[in-house]
Design a protein around this motif. Structure first.
Motif, PDB file in Angstrom:
ATOM      1  N   GLU A 192       0.689  -1.111   0.057  1.00 47.35           N
ATOM      2  CA  GLU A 192      -0.013   0.002  -0.180  1.00 47.35           C
ATOM      3  C   GLU A 192       0.843   1.200  -0.032  1.00 47.35           C
ATOM      4  N   PRO A 193       0.816   1.919  -1.121  1.00 46.59           N
ATOM      5  CA  PRO A 193       1.726   3.323  -1.115  1.00 46.59           C
ATOM      6  C   PRO A 193       1.674   4.226   0.371  1.00 46.59           C
ATOM      7  N   GLU A 194       0.150   4.115   0.606  1.00 45.73           N
ATOM      8  CA  GLU A 194       0.025   5.062   1.995  1.00 45.73           C
ATOM      9  C   GLU A 194       0.935   4.447   3.042  1.00 45.73           C
ATOM     10  N   THR A 195       1.297   3.355   3.312  1.00 43.33           N
ATOM     11  CA  THR A 195       2.122   2.769   4.078  1.00 43.33           C
ATOM     12  C   THR A 195       3.530   3.290   4.176  1.00 43.33           C
ATOM     13  N   TYR A 196       4.038   3.636   3.091  1.00 43.90           N
ATOM     14  CA  TYR A 196       5.199   4.096   2.805  1.00 43.90           C
ATOM     15  C   TYR A 196       5.220   5.594   3.169  1.00 43.90           C
ATOM     16  N   LEU A 197       4.149   6.266   2.528  1.00 46.45           N
ATOM     17  CA  LEU A 197       4.191   7.547   2.528  1.00 46.45           C
ATOM     18  C   LEU A 197       4.113   8.136   4.148  1.00 46.45           C
ATOM     19  N   ARG A 198       3.295   7.498   4.703  1.00 48.05           N
ATOM     20  CA  ARG A 198       3.159   7.716   6.319  1.00 48.05           C
ATOM     21  C   ARG A 198       4.379   7.856   6.916  1.00 48.05           C
ATOM     22  N   PHE A 199       5.128   6.675   6.665  1.00 48.91           N
ATOM     23  CA  PHE A 199       6.382   6.423   7.500  1.00 48.91           C
ATOM     24  C   PHE A 199       7.497   7.347   6.986  1.00 48.91           C
ATOM     25  N   ARG A 200       7.348   7.802   5.522  1.00 46.51           N
ATOM     26  CA  ARG A 200       8.169   8.810   5.054  1.00 46.51           C
ATOM     27  C   ARG A 200       7.905  10.338   5.907  1.00 46.51           C
ATOM     28  N   ASP A 201       6.549  10.525   5.926  1.00 43.64           N
ATOM     29  CA  ASP A 201       6.279  11.488   6.920  1.00 43.64           C
ATOM     30  C   ASP A 201       6.673  11.696   8.131  1.00 43.64           C
ATOM     31  N   ALA A 202       6.549  10.360   8.836  1.00 38.42           N
ATOM     32  CA  ALA A 202       6.822  10.229  10.281  1.00 38.42           C
ATOM     33  C   ALA A 202       8.450  10.535  10.315  1.00 38.42           C
ATOM     34  N   VAL A 203       9.051  10.255   9.367  1.00 39.56           N
ATOM     35  CA  VAL A 203      10.670  10.440   9.442  1.00 39.56           C
ATOM     36  C   VAL A 203      10.864  11.909   9.345  1.00 39.56           C
TER      37      VAL A 203
END
Length: 306
Positions: A196-207
């Motif tokens: 799920e692309p959203e999974t990666y994007l949430r992590f990127r934003d958290a970083v």
């Protein structure tokens, strides 16, 4: 039988990206071969993908350092016989600090300038789900990263888990660990696969929200063997969405459609991430070139003329 709708969708995607060319930076992961047949398959794959001009190619390091010699031999051959820039995986399990330092020096002497520093998964040492480091070894990837940078001016990539490391108590804990790796000298985080692309994007934003400055690269796993994927996903606790299971349902005897599905899923995944500003992508090839090559072609990544 291949669905005409799938063929139409891939053709539409290819037309949408072909006009402007590709601005993607790609990299590939291989694993060292265990037999002569696997050696042949690996090198056919390397030669096939070399022309796509990846930023680098990584070569994995087996559990407990079990592939140490084969990894080193594969990396050395890539250096000697291709134009590719190899990144050697290195773990700190089942080895003393002195033994790991020796491997690092050997890589530097061979001309390797990029190491992927990982704690690793040992064949022994996991008790009640907890990792037990060797007393005379590096305790984790942070210590390993610091050792690599102390020995040579390597580029150091580290692993990140968009859905949390399976042995981590929380994502916040993972972010603290990532910060420590960056402080030790890591400059890139390569992610575990996800769908799920959203999974990666949430992590990127958290970083980013945590103020951690490191280049992040999503790991893309094209899948044709769904049963094999579920086993790999279970080991790293990566989510396999229901829609993906439905796509592959009933296709055990239809390899051709599975390949086309895998291409469509991976391409859509990359394009959605690209729309969100992602430019770097790391493909887990499983030592097979054709599927990854076709995905890159659809995305507009073409072979560079000699």
């Amino acid at each position: 039988m291949i669905s005409p709708n799938l063929q139409t969708r891939l053709s539409s995607i290819a037309r949408s990206v072909s006009s402007g060319g590709s601005h993607l930076n790609i990299s590939f992961e291989f694993f060292p071969p265990k037999s002569e047949e696997m050696e042949l398959s690996l090198w056919n794959s390397i030669r096939r993908l070399e022309g796509l001009n990846p930023s680098f190619v990584s070569v994995t390091y087996g559990a407990g350092g079990s592939t140490r010699e084969r990894t080193h031999r594969t990396v050395k051959r890539i250096l000697d016989e291709t134009s590719l820039k190899p990144a050697a995986h290195l773990t700190c399990v089942e080895a003393s600090r002195a033994e790991v330092d020796e491997v690092i020096r050997e890589y530097w002497a061979a001309g390797v300038r990029h190491i992927v520093a990982l704690r690793g998964d040992p064949p022994t040492g996991l008790q009640d789900g907890q990792y037990t480091p060797r007393a005379d070894g590096y305790q984790n990837a942070t210590e390993l990263t610091a050792a690599i940078k102390r020995i040579g001016d390597f580029e150091v990539s580290v692993g990140v888990y968009p859905e949390k490391h399976p042995q981590s108590p929380s994502l916040d804990f993972d972010l603290d660990v990532l910060r420590q790796k960056v402080d030790a000298g890591a400059t890139r985080g390569i992610s575990q696969f996800f769908f799920e692309p959203e999974t990666y994007l949430r992590f990127r934003d958290a970083v980013a929200d945590a103020g951690i400055e490191i280049e992040l690269t999503p790991g893309i796993m094209p899948v044709t063997n769904f049963k094999g994927l579920k086993r790999m996903a279970a080991a790293c606790e990566a989510n396999v969405p229901g829609w993906l299971a439905e796509l592959f349902d009933g296709l055990d005897d239809d390899a051709e459609t599975r390949k086309l599905l895998a291409s469509a899923v991976a391409v859509e995944q990359v394009l959605e991430l690209e729309r969100e500003g992602v430019e770097n992508f790391h493909f887990y090839t499983l030592n097979r070139a054709e599927l990854v090559y076709s995905i890159c072609r659809v995305l507009g990544v073409k072979a560079v003329s000699a």
